[in-house]
Design an enzyme around this catalytic site. Sequence first.
Site, PDB file in Angstrom:
ATOM      1  CB  THR A 195      -0.819   0.018   1.312  1.00 44.90           C
ATOM      2  OG1 THR A 195      -1.731  -1.048   1.271  1.00 44.90           O
ATOM      3  CG2 THR A 195      -1.548   1.333   1.494  1.00 44.90           C
ATOM      4  CB  VAL A 224     -13.154  -1.947   2.592  1.00 38.32           C
ATOM      5  CG1 VAL A 224     -12.423  -0.627   2.765  1.00 38.32           C
ATOM      6  CG2 VAL A 224     -13.917  -1.964   1.270  1.00 38.32           C
ATOM      7  N   GLY A 247      -0.119  -2.421   6.065  1.00 34.85           N
ATOM      8  CA  GLY A 247      -0.156  -3.696   6.784  1.00 34.85           C
ATOM      9  C   GLY A 247      -1.582  -4.188   6.945  1.00 34.85           C
TER      10      GLY A 247
END
Length: 333
Positions: A195, A224, A247
């Site tokens: 990410t 999500v 994470g």
Amino acid sequence: MKNVTKLVVMKRKKFIERTTLGFSSVLISPYVFSEKSEFTNKKKTAFTPFALATWNVQQAVTIAGKALDKGTSSLDAAIQGVAVEEANTLNTTVGNGGAPDREGNVTLDACVMDSKGNCGAVLAVENITHVAALAKDVMEKTPHVILTGEGARKFALSQGYQAENLLTEDSKKAWRKWLEKSNYQPEINIENHDTIGMLCVDQQGEISGACSTSGLAYKMKGRVGDSPIIGSGLFIDNNVGAAVATGLGEEVIKTVGSFLIVELIRQGKSPQEACEEAIKRILTKQKEKPSFQVAYIATNKKGELGAFSIHKGFSYTIYKNQKSQNIDAKSIY
Ligand code: ASP
């Protein structure tokens, strides 16, 4: 609203505006305007801008950092930086080429937050690569903060975004291989880039951020994580500081990690201490050494940085003064 109530509210608003202005200029002025005060009538000296991001993303922070050097706002710089990884099909955790859910759909999550406290987010969007820019459009062009799934996709198309197939041949192959066993076990530090969460400070000392992800590989359809959730994946308070996470999102959400870090900075902790405390907060819930990774990066208003993770292997990248550097973060294990 009754007239009397209205008057009280207006007076209170004026009072808050006055006191906030006074307070923030005390906080900001030593760092933003290094020499000339606004009373000398000479040009204000700018803050040294910088871009800070999760993982080893030299190109992304360089694009954002160079934009900041040219005077781009912190929000636009963060979106430009994050867009590099969104378009990078070799990065299987962000944007185009991101790993799909267990049904083979690539669904992306992103959010942005600016120095005024405005924010926007898109959740579980398909076929759109640049979801951080889309989150900014939600923030600026709709009366809402969050759009999800098909609604977000339709909005993107109405704004001129192109629909694309985000499942690359490589991602499809990896997913088919995963289907053989269908064993869902998110791995620690799957890759050296994950990410992308980016915090930018511009020449005015204004802080903004963006966070963009394809979420966990082979997640359930509709899952999500923290990344598009303001307060969990990203939080900015322009008078205090900012934080962003990467994470296992489920664990970040349970402790509202990024908001927690900014609040700890507000209470006097350094960004490093605040990141460490937020990681410890997650660990207090674990009976044994966790098999998942969570990592945070943060900055305060002085430009001091913090970074910390549960397991080693997490790094962050900073661009400042025309140089980019990737740095290993400290960790518990
Ligand atoms: N935080 C992301 C999520 O939970 C994944 C990651 O950063 O690895 O969706």
